[in-house]
Design a protein around this motif. Structure first.
Motif, PDB file in Angstrom:
ATOM      1  N   MET A 194     -14.189  17.994   6.558  1.00 29.88           N
ATOM      2  CA  MET A 194     -12.841  18.320   6.098  1.00 29.88           C
ATOM      3  C   MET A 194     -11.993  17.061   5.906  1.00 29.88           C
ATOM      4  O   MET A 194     -11.242  16.941   4.935  1.00 29.88           O
ATOM      5  N   LEU A 195     -12.140  16.115   6.834  1.00 28.14           N
ATOM      6  CA  LEU A 195     -11.394  14.856   6.705  1.00 28.14           C
ATOM      7  C   LEU A 195     -11.864  14.057   5.492  1.00 28.14           C
ATOM      8  O   LEU A 195     -11.063  13.412   4.806  1.00 28.14           O
ATOM      9  N   LEU A 196     -13.174  14.109   5.220  1.00 26.75           N
ATOM     10  CA  LEU A 196     -13.713  13.394   4.063  1.00 26.75           C
ATOM     11  C   LEU A 196     -13.159  13.983   2.770  1.00 26.75           C
ATOM     12  O   LEU A 196     -12.789  13.241   1.845  1.00 26.75           O
ATOM     13  N   ILE A 197     -13.081  15.302   2.710  1.00 25.01           N
ATOM     14  CA  ILE A 197     -12.504  15.954   1.538  1.00 25.01           C
ATOM     15  C   ILE A 197     -11.046  15.539   1.370  1.00 25.01           C
ATOM     16  O   ILE A 197     -10.585  15.231   0.264  1.00 25.01           O
ATOM     17  N   GLN A 198     -10.317  15.516   2.478  1.00 21.56           N
ATOM     18  CA  GLN A 198      -8.918  15.085   2.424  1.00 21.56           C
ATOM     19  C   GLN A 198      -8.792  13.643   1.963  1.00 21.56           C
ATOM     20  O   GLN A 198      -7.896  13.306   1.177  1.00 21.56           O
ATOM     21  N   ALA A 199      -9.700  12.787   2.439  1.00 25.24           N
ATOM     22  CA  ALA A 199      -9.657  11.372   2.063  1.00 25.24           C
ATOM     23  C   ALA A 199      -9.839  11.198   0.560  1.00 25.24           C
ATOM     24  O   ALA A 199      -9.054  10.510  -0.112  1.00 25.24           O
ATOM     25  N   PHE A 200     -10.874  11.852   0.003  1.00 25.01           N
ATOM     26  CA  PHE A 200     -11.158  11.674  -1.416  1.00 25.01           C
ATOM     27  C   PHE A 200     -10.188  12.454  -2.296  1.00 25.01           C
ATOM     28  O   PHE A 200     -10.129  12.216  -3.502  1.00 25.01           O
ATOM     29  N   MET A 203       0.845  -1.198   0.000  1.00 19.22           N
ATOM     30  CA  MET A 203       0.000   0.000   0.000  1.00 19.22           C
ATOM     31  C   MET A 203       0.883   1.252   0.000  1.00 19.22           C
ATOM     32  O   MET A 203       1.832   1.352   0.780  1.00 19.22           O
ATOM     33  N   SER A 204       0.567   2.201  -0.874  1.00 22.13           N
ATOM     34  CA  SER A 204       1.352   3.420  -0.953  1.00 22.13           C
ATOM     35  C   SER A 204       1.061   4.316   0.251  1.00 22.13           C
ATOM     36  O   SER A 204       0.038   4.176   0.918  1.00 22.13           O
ATOM     37  N   ALA A 205       1.980   5.253   0.488  1.00 22.59           N
ATOM     38  CA  ALA A 205       1.784   6.192   1.598  1.00 22.59           C
ATOM     39  C   ALA A 205       0.538   7.040   1.377  1.00 22.59           C
ATOM     40  O   ALA A 205      -0.198   7.354   2.314  1.00 22.59           O
ATOM     41  N   SER A 206       0.278   7.408   0.119  1.00 20.59           N
ATOM     42  CA  SER A 206      -0.906   8.222  -0.196  1.00 20.59           C
ATOM     43  C   SER A 206      -2.190   7.458   0.104  1.00 20.59           C
ATOM     44  O   SER A 206      -3.140   8.018   0.667  1.00 20.59           O
ATOM     45  N   ALA A 207      -2.216   6.167  -0.262  1.00 21.93           N
ATOM     46  CA  ALA A 207      -3.393   5.350   0.010  1.00 21.93           C
ATOM     47  C   ALA A 207      -3.591   5.183   1.513  1.00 21.93           C
ATOM     48  O   ALA A 207      -4.731   5.219   2.009  1.00 21.93           O
ATOM     49  N   ALA A 235     -12.319   6.754  -4.657  1.00 27.99           N
ATOM     50  CA  ALA A 235     -13.567   6.469  -3.943  1.00 27.99           C
ATOM     51  C   ALA A 235     -13.806   4.969  -3.811  1.00 27.99           C
ATOM     52  O   ALA A 235     -14.282   4.490  -2.781  1.00 27.99           O
ATOM     53  N   THR A 236     -13.480   4.208  -4.872  1.00 28.94           N
ATOM     54  CA  THR A 236     -13.716   2.767  -4.830  1.00 28.94           C
ATOM     55  C   THR A 236     -12.868   2.083  -3.766  1.00 28.94           C
ATOM     56  O   THR A 236     -13.285   1.106  -3.153  1.00 28.94           O
ATOM     57  N   MET A 237     -11.656   2.591  -3.545  1.00 27.86           N
ATOM     58  CA  MET A 237     -10.789   2.026  -2.510  1.00 27.86           C
ATOM     59  C   MET A 237     -11.317   2.347  -1.116  1.00 27.86           C
ATOM     60  O   MET A 237     -11.233   1.530  -0.198  1.00 27.86           O
ATOM     61  N   LEU A 238     -11.894   3.540  -0.956  1.00 28.99           N
ATOM     62  CA  LEU A 238     -12.305   4.009   0.365  1.00 28.99           C
ATOM     63  C   LEU A 238     -13.691   3.521   0.779  1.00 28.99           C
ATOM     64  O   LEU A 238     -14.008   3.505   1.971  1.00 28.99           O
TER      65      LEU A 238
END
Length: 284
Positions: free
Chosen positions: A221-227, A1-5, A232-235
């Motif tokens: 704000m966290l949701l925006i950061q996540a996406f 898993m990448s750091a970004s993921a 979206a399919t991963m999350l």
């Protein structure tokens, strides 16, 4: 898993944690000031944060190609939140959250009916299992059935319609535009109707109001950061963390413990949603 993921997943789980804490707080707040007032607090808090974030480019964010669809999206999301807040004020938080978790499979069904997406036997199986899970939680005809359990189901239906319209406008709209209008429409409409139902908050209610606004804002704000950091399919599967969080807060704050039927129904709903997600991503 990448750091970004990894960061995206962390942001997603933290967002769901914040939203679950907001829901638990609303459950305590709604009986004190009313559901409409609690709903207004939720939207006004979100709108304030969105305005701060988009203010430098507000003239661009307000431009939309679909004003009618944006208005309808906003009404549906407000309806979903209103139904859910009403539900958690009347039934255990775990039950309401389990029923709200129907929305991923309802989105799959709605996308097939209204967006022309394919609906094969595996997707139909997932939808049928989710409905079975909802019936297990609600148990119509049993002594524990409550009409109030239909509020989270209504919330899931409204949210699914909102998500389908979001898919419709998504390719042509800035995500910040969609976020702006959902907050704007909800805040304006609730500012018109909530004062008639407003109950003067006591000191503890003011603390709850601040917490609702804070948890809702942090979650958004966290949701925006996540996406922004992951697909979206991963999350998507991590949204089901909310079932676990709801069970914890329900037991810790309200001494409401899910019975065996609720646990079984929630597992069936979550399992069907994960199955549909798996078929739509790994095996397509």
């Amino acid at each position: 898993m990448s750091a970004s993921a990894g960061r995206a997943i962390l942001f997603m789980v933290l967002a769901i944690l914040c939203f679950s804490l907001m829901d638990a707080t609303v459950k305590a707040l709604a009986p004190r000031i009313g559901v409409l007032s609690a709903l207004w607090v939720r939207y006004a808090g979100q709108m304030a944060v969105v305005l701060l974030l988009v203010l430098p480019r507000l003239h661009l964010v307000v431009r939309t190609r679909y004003p009618g669809l944006q208005f309808l999206r906003s009404l549906l999301l407000m309806g979903a939140t209103g139904f859910f807040f009403t539900g958690i004020s009347r039934i255990p938080l775990t039950d309401a959250t389990a029923l709200m978790s129907l929305n991923p499979v309802l989105i799959t069904l709605g996308a097939a009916l209204f967006l022309g997406e394919s609906l094969g036997p595996r997707r139909i199986t997932g939808i049928a299992l989710a409905m079975l899970g909802a019936l297990i939680v609600i148990r119509p005809g049993s002594g524990v059935f409550q009409l109030a359990a239909l509020f989270p189901v209504g919330a899931a239906v409204c949210y699914s319609a909102y998500a389908i319209l979001t898919r419709r406008v998504g390719p042509d709209e800035n995500p910040w535009t969609s976020l702006f209008y959902t907050g704007l429409v909800g805040t304006i409409l609730l500012s018109l109707i909530a004062p008639a139902q407003w109950q003067a908050p006591d000191s503890f209610a003011w603390v709850l109001i601040v917490l609702v606004a804070a948890f809702g804002t942090m979650g958004q704000m966290l949701l925006i950061q996540a996406f922004s950091s992951g697909e979206a399919t991963m999350l998507a599967p991590y949204a089901y963390c909310g079932l676990g969080f709801a069970a914890i807060w329900s037991a810790l704050f309200y001494a409401e413990y899910p019975d065996l039927w609720t646990i079984c129904g929630a597992l069936v709903i979550a399992g069907s949603g994960l199955y549909v997600w798996h078929r739509e991503t790994q095996l397509r």
